[in-house]
Design a protein around this motif. Structure first.
Motif, PDB file in Angstrom:
ATOM      1  N   ASN A  76       0.814  -1.216   0.000  1.00 10.29           N
ATOM      2  CA  ASN A  76       0.000   0.000   0.000  1.00 10.29           C
ATOM      3  C   ASN A  76       0.850   1.269   0.000  1.00 10.29           C
ATOM      4  O   ASN A  76       0.317   2.371   0.134  1.00 10.29           O
ATOM      5  N   GLY A  77       2.178   1.126  -0.094  1.00 13.41           N
ATOM      6  CA  GLY A  77       3.070   2.286  -0.139  1.00 13.41           C
ATOM      7  C   GLY A  77       3.555   2.773   1.214  1.00 13.41           C
ATOM      8  O   GLY A  77       4.026   3.907   1.326  1.00 13.41           O
ATOM      9  N   TYR A  78       3.464   1.937   2.245  1.00 13.22           N
ATOM     10  CA  TYR A  78       3.849   2.338   3.601  1.00 13.22           C
ATOM     11  C   TYR A  78       4.858   1.362   4.192  1.00 13.22           C
ATOM     12  O   TYR A  78       4.950   0.207   3.781  1.00 13.22           O
ATOM     13  N   GLN A  79       5.559   1.830   5.219  1.00  8.50           N
ATOM     14  CA  GLN A  79       6.470   0.981   5.986  1.00  8.50           C
ATOM     15  C   GLN A  79       6.398   1.408   7.447  1.00  8.50           C
ATOM     16  O   GLN A  79       6.693   2.562   7.779  1.00  8.50           O
ATOM     17  N   VAL A  80       5.976   0.495   8.325  1.00  6.22           N
ATOM     18  CA  VAL A  80       5.937   0.788   9.757  1.00  6.22           C
ATOM     19  C   VAL A  80       7.377   0.782  10.278  1.00  6.22           C
ATOM     20  O   VAL A  80       8.104  -0.191  10.103  1.00  6.22           O
ATOM     21  N   LEU A  81       7.766   1.870  10.934  1.00  6.25           N
ATOM     22  CA  LEU A  81       9.120   2.027  11.456  1.00  6.25           C
ATOM     23  C   LEU A  81       9.191   1.838  12.967  1.00  6.25           C
ATOM     24  O   LEU A  81      10.207   1.414  13.491  1.00  6.25           O
ATOM     25  N   LEU A  82       8.104   2.157  13.653  1.00  2.00           N
ATOM     26  CA  LEU A  82       8.048   2.037  15.108  1.00  2.00           C
ATOM     27  C   LEU A  82       6.580   1.876  15.504  1.00  2.00           C
ATOM     28  O   LEU A  82       5.725   2.594  14.991  1.00  2.00           O
ATOM     29  N   HIS A  83       6.324   0.898  16.360  1.00  2.00           N
ATOM     30  CA  HIS A  83       4.967   0.702  16.907  1.00  2.00           C
ATOM     31  C   HIS A  83       5.154   0.321  18.368  1.00  2.00           C
ATOM     32  O   HIS A  83       5.606  -0.776  18.678  1.00  2.00           O
ATOM     33  N   GLN A  84       4.814   1.263  19.261  1.00  2.00           N
ATOM     34  CA  GLN A  84       4.998   1.037  20.687  1.00  2.00           C
ATOM     35  C   GLN A  84       3.769   1.492  21.458  1.00  2.00           C
ATOM     36  O   GLN A  84       3.091   2.444  21.055  1.00  2.00           O
ATOM     37  N   ALA A  85       3.522   0.817  22.577  1.00  2.00           N
ATOM     38  CA  ALA A  85       2.433   1.187  23.485  1.00  2.00           C
ATOM     39  C   ALA A  85       2.954   1.078  24.910  1.00  2.00           C
ATOM     40  O   ALA A  85       3.695   0.150  25.240  1.00  2.00           O
ATOM     41  N   TRP A  86       2.554   2.023  25.744  1.00  2.00           N
ATOM     42  CA  TRP A  86       2.977   2.019  27.142  1.00  2.00           C
ATOM     43  C   TRP A  86       1.957   2.782  27.970  1.00  2.00           C
ATOM     44  O   TRP A  86       1.097   3.470  27.443  1.00  2.00           O
ATOM     45  N   GLN A  87       2.076   2.635  29.276  1.00  2.00           N
ATOM     46  CA  GLN A  87       1.221   3.366  30.214  1.00  2.00           C
ATOM     47  C   GLN A  87       2.060   4.404  30.938  1.00  2.00           C
ATOM     48  O   GLN A  87       3.217   4.152  31.276  1.00  2.00           O
ATOM     49  N   GLN A  88       1.433   5.562  31.169  1.00  2.00           N
ATOM     50  CA  GLN A  88       2.167   6.658  31.790  1.00  2.00           C
ATOM     51  C   GLN A  88       1.187   7.606  32.464  1.00  2.00           C
ATOM     52  O   GLN A  88       0.075   7.809  31.989  1.00  2.00           O
ATOM     53  N   THR A  89       1.635   8.200  33.570  1.00  2.00           N
ATOM     54  CA  THR A  89       0.852   9.226  34.248  1.00  2.00           C
ATOM     55  C   THR A  89       1.165  10.570  33.601  1.00  2.00           C
ATOM     56  O   THR A  89       2.329  10.904  33.394  1.00  2.00           O
ATOM     57  N   LEU A  90       0.103  11.322  33.285  1.00  2.00           N
ATOM     58  CA  LEU A  90       0.261  12.652  32.700  1.00  2.00           C
ATOM     59  C   LEU A  90      -0.422  13.677  33.584  1.00  2.00           C
ATOM     60  O   LEU A  90      -1.412  13.366  34.253  1.00  2.00           O
ATOM     61  N   SER A  91       0.095  14.889  33.562  1.00  2.00           N
ATOM     62  CA  SER A  91      -0.493  15.976  34.344  1.00  2.00           C
ATOM     63  C   SER A  91      -0.225  17.288  33.620  1.00  2.00           C
ATOM     64  O   SER A  91       0.202  17.292  32.464  1.00  2.00           O
ATOM     65  N   GLU A  92      -0.447  18.383  34.315  1.00  2.00           N
ATOM     66  CA  GLU A  92      -0.194  19.702  33.750  1.00  2.00           C
ATOM     67  C   GLU A  92       1.295  19.983  33.601  1.00  2.00           C
ATOM     68  O   GLU A  92       1.689  20.919  32.912  1.00  2.00           O
ATOM     69  N   THR A  93       2.119  19.185  34.256  1.00  2.00           N
ATOM     70  CA  THR A  93       3.565  19.296  34.105  1.00  2.00           C
ATOM     71  C   THR A  93       3.984  18.426  32.921  1.00  2.00           C
ATOM     72  O   THR A  93       3.726  17.227  32.915  1.00  2.00           O
TER      73      THR A  93
END
Length: 174
Positions: A76-93
């Motif tokens: 289809n004309g594409y190449q996946v270079l990176l596929h990652q999933a993780w969990q993380q806490t996010l805030s206003e910082t």
């Protein structure tokens, strides 16, 4: 005394706003090439991570965008270079995390970069990703994706940047 009562009421109303903007999220990214590489005018810097920590191995989680990734094929004309999933806490910082894929050579990876995330109702995202052709451990040529975007929690977002594209979803965890 009356002033003190109004002040206490005001504090009670505002205090949930100050601490409520911290949450745990599932973050998933797919960096892919679309078409022929378009080389950036510069190669990836030696300090590409700029002090950002890498993700802890226990933060990696199951990938949910496998159907989307399976459509990004060379046919289809594409190449996946990176596929990652993780969990993380996010805030206003703002939180900055280093991403990489492939074998490290003298501090560089075939795919490397940082993702900066900040949560305040919407998610402010800043991506600075490099795809390198390494020679003797040093980038000979690089493609570069650098974008800022506001993301809606749970929504899949596509970011187009010349020959590179990024799919990202930041989903709140219950």
């Amino acid at each position: 005394m009356r002033l003190l009562r109004h002040f206490a009421l005001l504090l009670a109303l505002l205090s949930p706003l100050a601490g409520a903007e911290t949450a745990r999220f599932q973050i998933e990214t797919i960096l892919f090439r679309q078409g022929e590489p378009i080389i950036a005018g510069q190669t990836a810097p030696d300090d590409w991570a700029n002090g950002a920590p890498t993700k802890a191995s226990d933060s990696f989680s199951a990938k949910h965008l496998n159907d989307e990734a399976s459509k990004l094929t060379p046919a289809n004309g594409y190449q996946v270079l990176l596929h990652q999933a993780w969990q993380q806490t996010l805030s206003e910082t703002p939180v900055k995390v280093a991403l990489s894929e492939g074998a490290e050579q003298f501090g560089h990876f075939p795919v490397q970069g940082t993702l900066r995330l900040k949560f305040d109702r919407l998610i402010d995202m800043q991506a600075d990703l490099w795809v390198n052709r390494l020679e003797d451990g040093h980038p000979l040529e690089s493609e570069h994706l650098q974008q800022k975007r506001r993301l809606k929690p749970g929504e899949l977002t596509f970011i187009d940047n010349t020959s590179l594209g990024l799919l990202i979803r930041v989903t709140p965890l219950q």
